[in-house]
Design a protein around this motif. Structure first.
Motif, short mmCIF file in Angstrom:
data_model
loop_
_atom_site.label_atom_id
_atom_site.label_comp_id
_atom_site.label_asym_id
_atom_site.label_seq_id
_atom_site.Cartn_x
_atom_site.Cartn_y
_atom_site.Cartn_z
N GLU A 154 1.30 -1.12 0.40
CA GLU A 154 -0.29 0.41 -0.03
C GLU A 154 0.81 1.32 -0.10
O GLU A 154 0.48 2.55 -0.10
CB GLU A 154 -0.88 -0.11 1.34
N GLU A 155 2.53 0.96 -0.42
CA GLU A 155 3.10 2.49 0.00
C GLU A 155 2.38 3.13 -1.08
O GLU A 155 2.76 4.74 -1.17
CB GLU A 155 3.60 2.57 0.17
N ASP A 156 3.01 3.32 -1.96
CA ASP A 156 2.38 3.41 -3.25
C ASP A 156 1.42 2.91 -4.51
O ASP A 156 3.06 1.92 -5.62
CB ASP A 156 3.71 4.64 -4.31
N THR A 157 0.32 3.11 -4.62
CA THR A 157 -0.17 2.33 -5.74
C THR A 157 -0.79 3.43 -7.20
O THR A 157 -1.49 2.98 -8.06
CB THR A 157 -1.84 1.45 -4.91
N SER A 158 0.14 4.21 -6.95
CA SER A 158 -0.27 5.37 -8.04
C SER A 158 -0.21 4.70 -9.29
O SER A 158 0.89 3.88 -9.73
CB SER A 158 0.12 6.58 -7.93
N GLY A 159 -1.24 4.63 -11.11
CA GLY A 159 -0.39 4.10 -11.60
C GLY A 159 -0.75 2.70 -11.89
O GLY A 159 -0.86 1.96 -12.81
N GLY A 160 -1.59 2.45 -10.96
CA GLY A 160 -1.58 1.34 -10.73
C GLY A 160 -0.90 0.07 -10.91
O GLY A 160 -0.76 -0.86 -10.88
N PHE A 161 0.26 0.62 -9.82
CA PHE A 161 0.85 0.01 -9.37
C PHE A 161 1.35 -1.65 -8.64
O PHE A 161 0.62 -1.61 -7.80
CB PHE A 161 2.33 0.84 -8.35
N PRO A 162 1.37 -2.62 -9.20
CA PRO A 162 0.69 -3.79 -8.17
C PRO A 162 2.21 -5.00 -7.55
O PRO A 162 1.90 -5.64 -7.15
CB PRO A 162 0.37 -4.38 -10.03
N PHE A 163 2.94 -3.70 -7.82
CA PHE A 163 4.01 -4.90 -7.39
C PHE A 163 4.63 -4.40 -6.07
O PHE A 163 6.09 -4.20 -5.98
CB PHE A 163 5.54 -4.84 -7.90
N TRP A 181 21.25 1.60 -4.03
CA TRP A 181 20.59 0.29 -3.64
C TRP A 181 20.35 -1.08 -5.25
O TRP A 181 18.99 -0.85 -4.16
CB TRP A 181 20.40 -0.87 -2.16
N VAL A 182 20.25 -1.32 -5.70
CA VAL A 182 20.12 -2.10 -7.79
C VAL A 182 19.70 -3.38 -7.16
O VAL A 182 21.50 -4.41 -6.69
CB VAL A 182 20.66 -1.94 -7.91
N HIS A 183 18.69 -3.80 -6.90
CA HIS A 183 18.19 -5.03 -6.19
C HIS A 183 17.95 -5.97 -7.92
O HIS A 183 18.01 -5.34 -8.54
CB HIS A 183 16.85 -5.44 -5.75
N PRO A 184 18.64 -7.42 -7.61
CA PRO A 184 18.24 -8.06 -8.95
C PRO A 184 16.89 -9.11 -9.11
O PRO A 184 16.98 -9.71 -9.53
CB PRO A 184 18.97 -9.31 -8.62
N ILE A 185 16.47 -7.60 -9.90
CA ILE A 185 15.05 -7.72 -9.76
C ILE A 185 14.30 -6.78 -11.69
O ILE A 185 14.99 -5.54 -11.34
CB ILE A 185 13.79 -7.95 -8.68
N VAL A 186 13.72 -7.40 -12.28
CA VAL A 186 13.03 -6.74 -13.16
C VAL A 186 11.40 -6.01 -12.94
O VAL A 186 10.55 -7.67 -12.52
CB VAL A 186 13.28 -7.06 -14.67
N LEU A 187 11.11 -5.42 -13.16
CA LEU A 187 9.59 -5.39 -12.62
C LEU A 187 9.21 -4.55 -14.30
O LEU A 187 7.68 -5.34 -14.18
CB LEU A 187 9.11 -4.45 -11.43
N GLY A 188 9.77 -3.76 -14.78
CA GLY A 188 8.59 -3.33 -15.86
C GLY A 188 7.65 -2.45 -16.15
O GLY A 188 7.44 -1.69 -17.23
N GLN A 189 7.60 -2.18 -15.18
CA GLN A 189 6.67 -0.83 -14.93
C GLN A 189 7.38 -0.24 -13.37
O GLN A 189 7.84 -0.53 -12.44
CB GLN A 189 5.02 -1.50 -15.05
N GLY A 190 6.45 1.31 -13.34
CA GLY A 190 6.65 1.51 -12.11
C GLY A 190 7.05 2.78 -12.72
O GLY A 190 7.83 3.42 -13.26
N LYS A 191 7.24 3.37 -10.81
CA LYS A 191 8.48 5.08 -11.25
C LYS A 191 9.31 4.30 -11.63
O LYS A 191 10.01 4.05 -10.70
CB LYS A 191 7.81 6.32 -10.03
N LYS A 192 10.47 5.81 -12.53
CA LYS A 192 12.02 5.32 -12.47
C LYS A 192 12.46 6.30 -11.79
O LYS A 192 12.05 7.69 -11.54
CB LYS A 192 12.37 4.82 -13.11
N VAL A 193 14.04 5.94 -11.22
CA VAL A 193 14.81 7.15 -11.31
C VAL A 193 14.86 8.09 -11.98
O VAL A 193 14.58 9.21 -11.84
CB VAL A 193 16.01 6.88 -10.18
N PHE A 194 15.15 7.54 -12.93
CA PHE A 194 15.31 8.84 -14.19
C PHE A 194 14.23 8.12 -15.33
O PHE A 194 14.35 7.62 -16.55
CB PHE A 194 16.72 8.60 -14.83
N PRO A 195 13.23 8.92 -15.13
CA PRO A 195 11.93 8.63 -16.64
C PRO A 195 12.06 9.52 -18.13
O PRO A 195 13.67 9.69 -17.43
CB PRO A 195 10.99 9.13 -16.32
N ASP A 196 12.29 9.14 -18.69
CA ASP A 196 12.48 9.25 -19.91
C ASP A 196 11.21 10.86 -19.64
O ASP A 196 10.92 11.47 -19.19
CB ASP A 196 10.98 8.78 -20.97
#
Length: 204
Positions: free
Chosen positions: A23-32, A148-163
């Motif tokens: 429940e931390e941040d579900t904006s954009g329908g983020f499921p992870f 702290w870069v974690h070994p996981i890929v989510l494919g969606q969500g807010k990025k540190v450096f967005p386009d």
């Protein structure tokens, strides 16, 4: 003058949204939400604790502040004691009720407020707060960026450096540290310059 540190948990594809809970941040329908929980790492724990013990100011965005203010006043472990003791500063366009002891709402001029924090504190940390972080990065209002870069890929969500983010140069402050579960710590400082371009043509 003190330094402003940005501390972020991120995925391999640069997502920093809601590492701590569903429940931390579900904006954009983020499921992870809570993606970091299954990836504990001793190195991360040590480094996060050391950073918190060394801070004398905490800067948060509104959403992260609300989460912290609901949790940490009831916890008196090493991290809790330090977070409860230091001055807290909240960057928000609204007028939130700040119930956590020693909390202050910053004014609308973020650049001026950050300069004031650097004058007032030796080590101010921004934890999470990805929306605020994107503003600080775009305006180059930081001194140290720890990922702290974690070994996981989510494919969606807010990025540190967005386009569309402002192009900026960074320099690595120290060799990367690797934890027992594959998390890599990267610590950068801004160069204050735009990235250079060149030609990779190989002679001969």
């Amino acid at each position: 003058m003190g330094r402003l540190h940005i501390d972020l948990f991120v995925t391999l594809d640069g997502v920093a949204q809601a590492p701590g809970g569903p429940e931390e941040d579900t904006s954009g329908g983020f499921p992870f939400g809570g993606w970091q929980a299954p990836l504990p790492d001793d190195m991360v724990g040590r480094e996060v604790t050391a950073g918190i013990e060394g801070m004398d100011g905490l800067l948060l965005g509104r959403r992260t502040y609300d989460i912290f203010a609901a949790y940490w006043p009831q916890h008196a472990d090493t991290i809790g004691r330090r977070l409860n003791a230091v001055p807290k500063y909240v960057a928000s366009r609204g007028t939130p009720e700040l119930t956590w002891d020693r909390s202050t709402l910053l004014g609308p001029d973020l650049a001026a407020e950050v300069r004031a924090l650097r004058d007032r504190h030796e080590s101010t940390h921004v934890i999470g707060s990805v929306d605020l972080v994107q503003t600080l990065l775009a305006e180059r209002l930081f001194d140290v960026l720890t990922l702290w870069v974690h070994p996981i890929v989510l494919g969606q969500g807010k990025k540190v450096f967005p386009d569309g983010v402002r192009a900026s140069g960074l320099r690595l402050l120290e060799p990367p540290a690797v934890g027992s579960h594959g998390v890599v710590q990267l610590r950068y400082a801004p160069t204050g310059e735009d990235p250079a371009t060149g030609d990779m043509t190989v002679d001969g």
